[in-house]
Design a protein around this motif. Structure first.
Motif, PDB file in Angstrom:
ATOM      1  N   MET A 145       7.828   1.454   2.611  1.00 26.18           N
ATOM      2  CA  MET A 145       7.308   1.066   3.923  1.00 26.18           C
ATOM      3  C   MET A 145       6.008   0.293   3.711  1.00 26.18           C
ATOM      4  SD  MET A 145       9.479   2.219   6.064  1.00 26.18           S
ATOM      5  CE  MET A 145       8.589   1.920   7.568  1.00 26.18           C
ATOM      6  N   SER A 146       5.867  -0.845   4.367  1.00 22.43           N
ATOM      7  CA  SER A 146       4.618  -1.591   4.385  1.00 22.43           C
ATOM      8  C   SER A 146       4.116  -1.873   2.962  1.00 22.43           C
ATOM      9  CB  SER A 146       3.594  -0.837   5.238  1.00 22.43           C
ATOM     10  OG  SER A 146       2.449  -1.621   5.480  1.00 22.43           O
ATOM     11  N   ASN A 147       2.941  -1.361   2.587  1.00 20.08           N
ATOM     12  CA  ASN A 147       2.409  -1.560   1.239  1.00 20.08           C
ATOM     13  C   ASN A 147       3.390  -1.028   0.191  1.00 20.08           C
ATOM     14  OD1 ASN A 147      -0.247  -0.041  -0.674  1.00 20.08           O
ATOM     15  ND2 ASN A 147       0.439  -2.147  -0.873  1.00 20.08           N
ATOM     16  N   GLY A 148       4.138   0.013   0.531  1.00 17.44           N
ATOM     17  CA  GLY A 148       5.159   0.551  -0.367  1.00 17.44           C
ATOM     18  C   GLY A 148       6.331  -0.402  -0.533  1.00 17.44           C
ATOM     19  N   ALA A 149       6.692  -1.132   0.523  1.00 15.63           N
ATOM     20  CA  ALA A 149       7.746  -2.142   0.425  1.00 15.63           C
ATOM     21  C   ALA A 149       7.285  -3.280  -0.475  1.00 15.63           C
ATOM     22  CB  ALA A 149       8.118  -2.656   1.809  1.00 15.63           C
ATOM     23  N   MET A 150       6.008  -3.616  -0.374  1.00 19.04           N
ATOM     24  CA  MET A 150       5.450  -4.643  -1.260  1.00 19.04           C
ATOM     25  C   MET A 150       5.521  -4.185  -2.715  1.00 19.04           C
ATOM     26  SD  MET A 150       2.190  -5.659   1.087  1.00 19.04           S
ATOM     27  CE  MET A 150       1.597  -7.007   0.075  1.00 19.04           C
ATOM     28  N   MET A 151       5.286  -2.897  -2.945  1.00 15.67           N
ATOM     29  CA  MET A 151       5.375  -2.355  -4.300  1.00 15.67           C
ATOM     30  C   MET A 151       6.819  -2.402  -4.794  1.00 15.67           C
ATOM     31  SD  MET A 151       3.533  -1.278  -6.713  1.00 15.67           S
ATOM     32  CE  MET A 151       4.137  -0.899  -8.346  1.00 15.67           C
ATOM     33  N   ALA A 152       7.771  -2.054  -3.939  1.00 15.29           N
ATOM     34  CA  ALA A 152       9.187  -2.121  -4.311  1.00 15.29           C
ATOM     35  C   ALA A 152       9.568  -3.556  -4.684  1.00 15.29           C
ATOM     36  CB  ALA A 152      10.064  -1.595  -3.175  1.00 15.29           C
TER      37      ALA A 152
ATOM     38  N   ASN B 124      -1.027  -1.066  -5.868  1.00 14.97           N
ATOM     39  CA  ASN B 124      -1.441  -2.375  -6.344  1.00 14.97           C
ATOM     40  C   ASN B 124      -0.197  -3.258  -6.338  1.00 14.97           C
ATOM     41  OD1 ASN B 124      -2.357  -4.645  -7.581  1.00 14.97           O
ATOM     42  ND2 ASN B 124      -3.033  -3.649  -9.463  1.00 14.97           N
ATOM     43  N   ALA B 125       0.042  -3.867  -5.216  1.00 10.98           N
ATOM     44  CA  ALA B 125       1.251  -4.664  -5.028  1.00 10.98           C
ATOM     45  C   ALA B 125       0.959  -6.157  -5.180  1.00 10.98           C
ATOM     46  CB  ALA B 125       1.863  -4.362  -3.666  1.00 10.98           C
ATOM     47  N   GLY B 126      -0.028  -6.499  -5.983  1.00 14.00           N
ATOM     48  CA  GLY B 126      -0.388  -7.904  -6.169  1.00 14.00           C
ATOM     49  C   GLY B 126      -1.599  -8.252  -5.341  1.00 14.00           C
ATOM     50  N   ASP B 127      -1.393  -9.019  -4.292  1.00 16.50           N
ATOM     51  CA  ASP B 127      -2.503  -9.450  -3.434  1.00 16.50           C
ATOM     52  C   ASP B 127      -2.958  -8.375  -2.453  1.00 16.50           C
ATOM     53  OD1 ASP B 127      -2.603 -11.893  -4.640  1.00 16.50           O
ATOM     54  OD2 ASP B 127      -1.340 -12.885  -3.161  1.00 16.50           O
ATOM     55  N   CYS B 128      -2.300  -7.250  -2.452  1.00 13.93           N
ATOM     56  CA  CYS B 128      -2.620  -6.188  -1.503  1.00 13.93           C
ATOM     57  C   CYS B 128      -2.568  -4.859  -2.223  1.00 13.93           C
ATOM     58  CB  CYS B 128      -1.596  -6.218  -0.367  1.00 13.93           C
ATOM     59  SG  CYS B 128      -1.856  -4.997   0.926  1.00 13.93           S
ATOM     60  N   CYS B 129      -3.205  -3.925  -2.079  1.00 15.12           N
ATOM     61  CA  CYS B 129      -3.987  -3.448  -0.970  1.00 15.12           C
ATOM     62  C   CYS B 129      -5.119  -2.560  -1.473  1.00 15.12           C
ATOM     63  CB  CYS B 129      -3.150  -2.632  -0.009  1.00 15.12           C
ATOM     64  SG  CYS B 129      -2.112  -3.607   1.091  1.00 15.12           S
ATOM     65  N   GLY B 130      -6.255  -2.683  -0.883  1.00  8.55           N
ATOM     66  CA  GLY B 130      -7.387  -1.780  -1.033  1.00  8.55           C
ATOM     67  C   GLY B 130      -7.782  -1.426  -2.449  1.00  8.55           C
ATOM     68  N   ASP B 131      -8.107  -0.137  -2.629  1.00 12.67           N
ATOM     69  CA  ASP B 131      -8.650   0.356  -3.895  1.00 12.67           C
ATOM     70  C   ASP B 131      -7.691   0.154  -5.067  1.00 12.67           C
ATOM     71  OD1 ASP B 131     -11.033   1.181  -2.751  1.00 12.67           O
ATOM     72  OD2 ASP B 131     -10.273   3.189  -2.310  1.00 12.67           O
ATOM     73  N   ALA B 132      -6.405   0.316  -4.858  1.00 13.08           N
ATOM     74  CA  ALA B 132      -5.443   0.154  -5.952  1.00 13.08           C
ATOM     75  C   ALA B 132      -5.494  -1.276  -6.497  1.00 13.08           C
ATOM     76  CB  ALA B 132      -4.037   0.497  -5.480  1.00 13.08           C
TER      77      ALA B 132
ATOM     78  N   GLY C 261       3.578   3.805   2.603  1.00 10.53           N
ATOM     79  CA  GLY C 261       2.711   2.705   3.001  1.00 10.53           C
ATOM     80  C   GLY C 261       1.259   2.982   2.666  1.00 10.53           C
ATOM     81  N   GLY C 262       0.432   1.961   2.773  1.00 11.88           N
ATOM     82  CA  GLY C 262      -0.995   2.108   2.518  1.00 11.88           C
ATOM     83  C   GLY C 262      -1.604   3.148   3.442  1.00 11.88           C
ATOM     84  N   GLY C 263      -2.399   4.033   2.875  1.00 14.62           N
ATOM     85  CA  GLY C 263      -3.008   5.102   3.652  1.00 14.62           C
ATOM     86  C   GLY C 263      -2.178   6.364   3.692  1.00 14.62           C
ATOM     87  N   GLY C 264      -0.975   6.327   3.107  1.00 14.65           N
ATOM     88  CA  GLY C 264      -0.111   7.505   3.072  1.00 14.65           C
ATOM     89  C   GLY C 264      -0.205   8.204   1.732  1.00 14.65           C
ATOM     90  N   ASP C 265       0.789   8.997   1.434  1.00 16.34           N
ATOM     91  CA  ASP C 265       0.934   9.648   0.142  1.00 16.34           C
ATOM     92  C   ASP C 265       2.389  10.081  -0.001  1.00 16.34           C
ATOM     93  OD1 ASP C 265       1.106  11.893   1.773  1.00 16.34           O
ATOM     94  OD2 ASP C 265      -0.561  12.947   0.860  1.00 16.34           O
TER      95      ASP C 265
END
Length: 169
Positions: A141-148, A99-107, A54-58
């Motif tokens: 998870m979260s931003n990572g699910a959006m990436m998937a 960078n999952a499209g409309d989200c998230c942050g710096d990516a 998710g966003g903020g993780g690694d």
């Protein structure tokens, strides 16, 4: 004084365990953790699961088995699991996003080519092991699910659609 030679220990790609893979993509040094289960055999065709934090993780956060249990699942079901790490502006890679499209942050703001990065990671995996192209999955998870989800839309020829189920391995 004699200068010491720097040595880098290269992982043995047939050895079960978790290995770090680094690559250059789009002018950035990126990395992923790749876990080979104890039952892994180099010549055997394998399934691959990409697991996005998710966003903020690694990658290390997502690979924490106490948190998500994905390494235990890979060990039990005998598949290779890859934990890519998102883009971070910080030197140690913390607070990474996708960078999952409309989200998230710096990516998103940069805009980072995360779809291209995942293609490059898959190419690295396929160079080392025999991957069944019909059994490449993505979860997150979260931003990572959006990436998937983005990968399922933009790389449908690479990522299997449907439920993430252990019996598919």
């Amino acid at each position: 004084q004699a200068q010491r030679e720097s040595t880098t220990v290269r992982p043995t790609w047939a050895t079960p365990g978790t290995h770090r893979v680094e690559l250059q993509h789009d002018g950035l040094t990126r990395h992923a953790l790749v876990h080979l289960p104890p039952g892994f055999r180099l010549q055997q065709t394998t399934s691959v699961v990409l697991a996005f934090h998710g966003g903020g993780g690694d990658a290390a956060y997502m690979a924490d088995d106490d948190r998500y249990g994905l390494i235990s699942l890979a060990n039990r079901e005998n598949f290779v699991i890859v934990f890519p790490s998102g883009y971070s502006r910080w030197p140690r890679g913390k607070l990474a996003t996708w960078n999952a499209g409309d989200c998230c942050g710096d990516a998103r703001d940069r805009p980072v080519d995360d779809v291209g990065f995942v293609r490059a990671v898959l190419a690295q995996v396929e160079q080392r092991w025999s991957v069944d192209p019909r059994r490449v999955f993505a979860t997150g998870m979260s931003n990572g699910a959006m990436m998937a989800y983005r990968l399922a839309c933009e790389l449908p020829e690479r990522i299997r659609q449907g439920k993430f189920r252990a019996d598919l391995y």
